[in-house]
Design a protein around this motif. Structure first.
Motif, PDB file in Angstrom:
ATOM      1  N   GLU A 176       1.008  -1.185   0.038  1.00 48.77           N
ATOM      2  CA  GLU A 176       0.046   0.046   0.199  1.00 48.77           C
ATOM      3  C   GLU A 176       0.860   1.124   0.050  1.00 48.77           C
ATOM      4  O   GLU A 176       2.110   0.965   0.579  1.00 48.77           O
ATOM      5  CB  GLU A 176      -1.033  -0.046   1.200  1.00 48.77           C
ATOM      6  CG  GLU A 176      -2.031  -1.204   1.110  1.00 48.77           C
ATOM      7  CD  GLU A 176      -2.728  -0.961   2.421  1.00 48.77           C
ATOM      8  OE1 GLU A 176      -2.914   0.034   2.928  1.00 48.77           O
ATOM      9  OE2 GLU A 176      -3.643  -1.779   2.621  1.00 48.77           O
ATOM     10  N   HIS A 177       0.321   2.333  -0.544  1.00 45.21           N
ATOM     11  CA  HIS A 177       1.171   3.724  -0.445  1.00 45.21           C
ATOM     12  C   HIS A 177       0.151   4.656  -0.235  1.00 45.21           C
ATOM     13  O   HIS A 177      -1.259   4.520  -0.209  1.00 45.21           O
ATOM     14  CB  HIS A 177       1.825   3.651  -1.900  1.00 45.21           C
ATOM     15  CG  HIS A 177       0.933   3.957  -3.112  1.00 45.21           C
ATOM     16  ND1 HIS A 177      -0.067   3.167  -3.450  1.00 45.21           N
ATOM     17  CD2 HIS A 177       0.746   5.227  -3.761  1.00 45.21           C
ATOM     18  CE1 HIS A 177      -0.551   3.589  -4.387  1.00 45.21           C
ATOM     19  NE2 HIS A 177      -0.148   4.772  -4.763  1.00 45.21           N
ATOM     20  N   TYR A 178       0.700   5.767  -0.027  1.00 48.81           N
ATOM     21  CA  TYR A 178      -0.144   7.147   0.019  1.00 48.81           C
ATOM     22  C   TYR A 178       0.138   7.857  -1.261  1.00 48.81           C
ATOM     23  O   TYR A 178       0.993   8.457  -1.426  1.00 48.81           O
ATOM     24  CB  TYR A 178       0.591   7.780   1.282  1.00 48.81           C
ATOM     25  CG  TYR A 178      -0.010   8.807   1.731  1.00 48.81           C
ATOM     26  CD1 TYR A 178      -0.448   9.985   0.920  1.00 48.81           C
ATOM     27  CD2 TYR A 178      -0.838   8.955   3.081  1.00 48.81           C
ATOM     28  CE1 TYR A 178      -1.204  11.177   1.447  1.00 48.81           C
ATOM     29  CE2 TYR A 178      -1.347  10.042   3.554  1.00 48.81           C
ATOM     30  CZ  TYR A 178      -1.511  11.211   2.766  1.00 48.81           C
ATOM     31  OH  TYR A 178      -2.365  12.284   3.076  1.00 48.81           O
ATOM     32  N   PRO A 179      -1.292   7.721  -2.021  1.00 49.47           N
ATOM     33  CA  PRO A 179      -1.154   8.285  -3.466  1.00 49.47           C
ATOM     34  C   PRO A 179      -0.945   9.732  -3.344  1.00 49.47           C
ATOM     35  O   PRO A 179      -1.360  10.548  -2.383  1.00 49.47           O
ATOM     36  CB  PRO A 179      -2.478   8.138  -3.970  1.00 49.47           C
ATOM     37  CG  PRO A 179      -2.995   6.976  -3.041  1.00 49.47           C
ATOM     38  CD  PRO A 179      -2.401   6.901  -1.721  1.00 49.47           C
ATOM     39  N   GLY A 180      -0.037  10.340  -4.224  1.00 47.10           N
ATOM     40  CA  GLY A 180       0.389  11.646  -4.232  1.00 47.10           C
ATOM     41  C   GLY A 180       1.559  11.682  -3.305  1.00 47.10           C
ATOM     42  O   GLY A 180       2.576  12.221  -3.976  1.00 47.10           O
ATOM     43  N   MET A 181       1.487  11.616  -2.361  1.00 42.99           N
ATOM     44  CA  MET A 181       2.586  11.715  -1.200  1.00 42.99           C
ATOM     45  C   MET A 181       3.755  10.678  -1.776  1.00 42.99           C
ATOM     46  O   MET A 181       5.210  11.190  -1.917  1.00 42.99           O
ATOM     47  CB  MET A 181       2.304  11.303  -0.032  1.00 42.99           C
ATOM     48  CG  MET A 181       3.626  11.421   1.128  1.00 42.99           C
ATOM     49  SD  MET A 181       3.138  10.709   2.809  1.00 42.99           S
ATOM     50  CE  MET A 181       3.077  12.475   3.496  1.00 42.99           C
ATOM     51  N   ALA A 182       3.561   9.524  -2.048  1.00 43.10           N
ATOM     52  CA  ALA A 182       4.687   8.551  -2.648  1.00 43.10           C
ATOM     53  C   ALA A 182       5.413   9.123  -3.821  1.00 43.10           C
ATOM     54  O   ALA A 182       6.653   9.143  -3.764  1.00 43.10           O
ATOM     55  CB  ALA A 182       4.001   7.014  -2.597  1.00 43.10           C
ATOM     56  N   GLU A 183       4.382   9.498  -4.932  1.00 38.51           N
ATOM     57  CA  GLU A 183       5.129  10.091  -6.007  1.00 38.51           C
ATOM     58  C   GLU A 183       6.129  11.274  -5.635  1.00 38.51           C
ATOM     59  O   GLU A 183       6.996  11.270  -6.224  1.00 38.51           O
ATOM     60  CB  GLU A 183       3.935  10.317  -7.095  1.00 38.51           C
ATOM     61  CG  GLU A 183       3.393   9.166  -7.493  1.00 38.51           C
ATOM     62  CD  GLU A 183       2.242   8.914  -6.844  1.00 38.51           C
ATOM     63  OE1 GLU A 183       1.200   8.244  -7.290  1.00 38.51           O
ATOM     64  OE2 GLU A 183       1.830   9.056  -5.645  1.00 38.51           O
ATOM     65  N   ALA A 184       5.584  12.029  -4.787  1.00 40.75           N
ATOM     66  CA  ALA A 184       6.375  13.356  -4.551  1.00 40.75           C
ATOM     67  C   ALA A 184       7.688  12.991  -3.811  1.00 40.75           C
ATOM     68  O   ALA A 184       8.620  13.591  -4.015  1.00 40.75           O
ATOM     69  CB  ALA A 184       5.312  14.251  -3.819  1.00 40.75           C
ATOM     70  N   GLU A 185       7.391  11.994  -2.798  1.00 39.47           N
ATOM     71  CA  GLU A 185       8.819  11.646  -2.201  1.00 39.47           C
ATOM     72  C   GLU A 185       9.716  11.055  -3.011  1.00 39.47           C
ATOM     73  O   GLU A 185      11.110  11.311  -3.102  1.00 39.47           O
ATOM     74  CB  GLU A 185       8.175  11.014  -0.990  1.00 39.47           C
ATOM     75  CG  GLU A 185       9.630  10.520  -0.102  1.00 39.47           C
ATOM     76  CD  GLU A 185      10.182  11.436   0.499  1.00 39.47           C
ATOM     77  OE1 GLU A 185      11.405  11.390   1.045  1.00 39.47           O
ATOM     78  OE2 GLU A 185       9.829  12.888   0.428  1.00 39.47           O
TER      79      GLU A 185
END
Length: 164
Positions: A55-64
């Protein structure tokens, strides 16, 4: 990397094709002398795993991941950089993550790929849960101290010792 170019960062459920990603990164470029790839797979050393659920935190994962990739571009002379991380249900032997770093010289590509993977393992907002053969869902997989130690080598104090 050339001015104005940015790393490729994707978070996706579907699998990726490593050869196609290398081709995409290097197509038409003649200034690349080395391409380093790292492909992380779902493993089952104990013989009890059916799958990992990522699982990931959408938006935050891409940004990080994009932030970390930009740091790699600033630290090493790269001609291209790709980071792909999957989420969802992933079975043993299937791809989880891909890093492709291209540079004029191999050492920069090796170091950038290693840097990016060390930070993906410790700082990217992903969570893994095991699904076991016995039908039970395991606990969320804990971070490993060895991963934190690996990432620590890239801190400002350690970089002077490494020559990075």
């Amino acid at each position: 990397m050339t001015a104005g170019s940015a790393p490729t960062v994707r978070i996706q459920r579907e699998d990726f094709d490593t050869a196609a990603e290398i081709e995409r990164l290097t197509r038409g470029k003649t200034d690349i002398g080395g391409v380093v790839t790292f492909s992380g797979l779902c493993r089952d050393e104990a013989g009890r795993l059916v799958a990992l659920e990522l699982e990931h935190y959408p938006g935050m994962a891409e940004a990080e991941i994009a932030r970390i990739a930009r740091q790699a571009m600033e630290r090493w002379p790269l001609a291209g950089l790709t980071a792909i991380h999957r989420y969802g249900r992933i079975e043993p032997g299937q791809n989880i993550v891909l890093v492709v770093a291209a540079s004029s010289h191999r050492q920069a590509a090796f170091e950038a790929a290693s840097f990016l993977m060390d930070y993906l393992k410790t700082r990217a907002p992903f969570w893994k849960k095991e699904h076991r053969l016995d039908g039970t869902a395991g606990d969320w997989v804990e971070a490993k101290a060895a991963d934190d130690e690996a990432a620590e080598r890239w801190t400002t104090a350690a970089v002077g010792k490494l020559g990075g």
